[in-house]
Design an enzyme around this catalytic site. Structure first.
Site, mmCIF file in Angstrom:
data_model
loop_
_atom_site.group_PDB
_atom_site.id
_atom_site.type_symbol
_atom_site.label_atom_id
_atom_site.label_comp_id
_atom_site.label_asym_id
_atom_site.label_seq_id
_atom_site.Cartn_x
_atom_site.Cartn_y
_atom_site.Cartn_z
ATOM 1 N N SER A 142 2.759 8.692 3.386
ATOM 2 C CA SER A 142 2.045 9.919 3.020
ATOM 3 C C SER A 142 2.307 11.006 4.048
ATOM 4 O O SER A 142 2.459 10.720 5.244
ATOM 5 C CB SER A 142 0.530 9.640 2.957
ATOM 6 O OG SER A 142 -0.193 10.845 2.882
ATOM 7 N N TYR A 155 -6.952 5.812 6.013
ATOM 8 C CA TYR A 155 -5.813 5.822 5.079
ATOM 9 C C TYR A 155 -4.553 6.305 5.790
ATOM 10 O O TYR A 155 -3.510 5.650 5.755
ATOM 11 C CB TYR A 155 -6.169 6.741 3.902
ATOM 12 C CG TYR A 155 -5.048 7.119 2.969
ATOM 13 C CD1 TYR A 155 -4.768 6.341 1.848
ATOM 14 C CD2 TYR A 155 -4.287 8.277 3.176
ATOM 15 C CE1 TYR A 155 -3.745 6.702 0.979
ATOM 16 C CE2 TYR A 155 -3.267 8.638 2.322
ATOM 17 C CZ TYR A 155 -3.000 7.849 1.218
ATOM 18 O OH TYR A 155 -1.983 8.210 0.358
HETATM 19 N N1 LIG Z 1 -0.645 11.325 -5.343
HETATM 20 C C1 LIG Z 1 -0.479 11.791 -4.101
HETATM 21 O O1 LIG Z 1 -0.722 12.966 -3.832
HETATM 22 C C2 LIG Z 1 -0.009 10.874 -3.005
HETATM 23 C C3 LIG Z 1 0.323 11.457 -1.788
HETATM 24 C C4 LIG Z 1 0.760 10.639 -0.748
HETATM 25 C C5 LIG Z 1 0.876 9.285 -0.951
HETATM 26 N N2 LIG Z 1 0.549 8.733 -2.140
HETATM 27 C C6 LIG Z 1 0.662 7.271 -2.286
HETATM 28 O O2 LIG Z 1 1.405 6.987 -3.443
HETATM 29 C C7 LIG Z 1 1.030 5.688 -3.923
HETATM 30 C C8 LIG Z 1 0.730 5.765 -5.409
HETATM 31 O O3 LIG Z 1 -0.404 6.603 -5.585
HETATM 32 P P1 LIG Z 1 -0.664 7.431 -6.926
HETATM 33 O O4 LIG Z 1 -0.846 8.833 -6.523
HETATM 34 O O5 LIG Z 1 0.335 7.091 -7.950
HETATM 35 O O6 LIG Z 1 -2.109 6.873 -7.311
HETATM 36 P P2 LIG Z 1 -2.734 6.450 -8.721
HETATM 37 O O7 LIG Z 1 -2.295 7.384 -9.797
HETATM 38 O O8 LIG Z 1 -4.192 6.309 -8.462
HETATM 39 O O9 LIG Z 1 -2.076 5.005 -9.017
HETATM 40 C C9 LIG Z 1 -2.333 3.958 -8.126
HETATM 41 C C10 LIG Z 1 -1.560 2.718 -8.529
HETATM 42 O O10 LIG Z 1 -1.783 1.724 -7.523
HETATM 43 C C11 LIG Z 1 -2.338 0.565 -8.128
HETATM 44 N N3 LIG Z 1 -3.289 -0.093 -7.240
HETATM 45 C C12 LIG Z 1 -4.385 0.424 -6.648
HETATM 46 N N4 LIG Z 1 -5.000 -0.518 -5.908
HETATM 47 C C13 LIG Z 1 -4.271 -1.645 -6.033
HETATM 48 C C14 LIG Z 1 -4.371 -2.957 -5.520
HETATM 49 N N5 LIG Z 1 -5.404 -3.342 -4.744
HETATM 50 N N6 LIG Z 1 -3.433 -3.872 -5.852
HETATM 51 C C15 LIG Z 1 -2.401 -3.529 -6.648
HETATM 52 N N7 LIG Z 1 -2.251 -2.323 -7.199
HETATM 53 C C16 LIG Z 1 -3.176 -1.385 -6.886
HETATM 54 C C17 LIG Z 1 -2.982 1.019 -9.415
HETATM 55 O O11 LIG Z 1 -2.977 -0.070 -10.318
HETATM 56 P P3 LIG Z 1 -4.150 -0.350 -11.430
HETATM 57 O O12 LIG Z 1 -4.462 0.958 -12.088
HETATM 58 O O13 LIG Z 1 -3.512 -1.348 -12.345
HETATM 59 O O14 LIG Z 1 -5.312 -0.923 -10.684
HETATM 60 C C18 LIG Z 1 -2.033 2.140 -9.840
HETATM 61 O O15 LIG Z 1 -0.925 1.622 -10.534
HETATM 62 C C19 LIG Z 1 -0.148 5.237 -3.075
HETATM 63 O O16 LIG Z 1 0.267 4.356 -2.057
HETATM 64 C C20 LIG Z 1 -0.642 6.535 -2.474
HETATM 65 O O17 LIG Z 1 -1.319 6.311 -1.260
HETATM 66 C C21 LIG Z 1 0.117 9.504 -3.183
#
Ligand SMILES: NC(=O)c1ccc[n+]([C@@H]2O[C@H](COP(=O)([O-])OP(=O)(O)OC[C@H]3O[C@@H](n4cnc5c(N)ncnc54)[C@H](OP(=O)(O)O)[C@@H]3O)[C@@H](O)[C@H]2O)c1
Length: 247
Positions: A142, A155
């Site tokens: 991130s 985080y």
């Molecule tokens: N969006 C942003 O702005 C952003 C910025 C920086 C970093 N990130 C990182 O990018 C990654 C993906 O985030 P996203 O934005 O796509 O979030 P998201 O839309 O909330 O999706 C999260 C995904 O992670 C899965 N997940 C959550 N907890 C889990 C667990 N305990 N075990 C296995 N799977 C789990 C969820 O699966 P289920 O729905 O099946 O539970 C879902 O597929 C994360 O690591 C996040 O920290 C995101």
């Protein structure tokens, strides 16, 4: 056919990366935790587009389930892809939680630690025998590791740990030709942390040089690019993909 496992690919960035990888001809193991229907949807989209994908349940916070998950992966590799190993692991699963250092609880801290650092560490360790030589590990970190934004200290600290771990993975797995890189997204439109309210989005857009938040495919595309042969000399790097976030 190259095969990629993307954790947390039922939604958001992981789902986008899964679809982009399939478009480039990779077989995809889509993992979900609480959203089996959404994982099925991603698999359906891939197969309808002529690709190959299977869904598997994985809770990245539950290290005790990792050996059984490896067995499930091995079974799918054999039956669906006719292989004994896979090529790429993308440690993407995660969740957001806003709370200041003054009030964050030990449970909240441990939950974030388990999913964002301990999970990727032991999942990678468990899967290592199944990762083919010359493969690659991508860890999703991130931009909050570079700039401090209020309310995400644990985080960001664990994402920072994952960034460091990436370099150690590259060091220790290099003898097998396995690369390790991390991608650090800025603000991207997903459901992370409850999604983006209009005010929150406007604030994040204002902090970004390109004047908007990113879209999931703008991370998925970078995942595919990093996995490609053209980028084979990129190793042990943390690549921020954030449109110029707080510069
Ligand atoms: N969006 C942003 O702005 C952003 C910025 C920086 C970093 N990130 C990182 O990018 C990654 C993906 O985030 P996203 O934005 O796509 O979030 P998201 O839309 O909330 O999706 C999260 C995904 O992670 C899965 N997940 C959550 N907890 C889990 C667990 N305990 N075990 C296995 N799977 C789990 C969820 O699966 P289920 O729905 O099946 O539970 C879902 O597929 C994360 O690591 C996040 O920290 C995101």
């Amino acid at each position: 056919m190259k095969i990629v496992i993307i954790t947390g690919s039922s939604r958001g960035l992981g789902a986008s990366a899964a679809i982009e990888c399939a478009r480039k001809g990779m077989g995809v193991i889509v993992t979900y935790n609480s959203s089996p229907d959404k994982a099925e949807g991603v698999v359906k989209e891939i197969t309808q587009g002529g690709g190959k994908a299977v869904p598997l349940k994985l809770d990245v916070g539950d290290t005790g389930s990792f050996v059984a998950f490896r067995d499930a992966v091995a079974a799918q590799l054999q039956s669906v892809f006719g292989r004994r190993d896979f090529d790429y692991l993308v440690n993407n699963a995660g969740y957001g939680l806003f709370n200041t250092i003054a009030t964050v609880t030990e449970n909240q801290f441990d939950g974030l630690f388990n999913v964002h650092l301990k999970g990727p560490f032991f999942l990678t360790q468990t899967q290592l025998p199944l990762i083919a030589d010359n493969g690659q590990i991508i860890n999703i970190t991130s931009a909050t590791t570079r700039v401090a934004t209020s309310g995400v200290a644990p985080y960001a600290a664990f994402k920072g740990g994952l960034e460091v771990l990436t370099r150690y993975m590259a060091k220790e797995f290099g003898e097998r030709g396995i690369r390790a890189n991390s991608i650090a997204p800025g603000a991207i439109r997903t459901e992370l942390g409850g999604g983006l309210s209009d005010d929150f989005e406007a604030m994040l857009a204002g902090q970004t040089a390109l004047g908007r938040v990113g879209e999931p495919e703008e991370i998925g595309g970078v995942v595919v690019s990093l996995l490609s042969n053209e980028n084979r000399w990129i190793n042990a790097q943390n690549i921020e993909v954030a449109g110029g976030y707080i510069i």
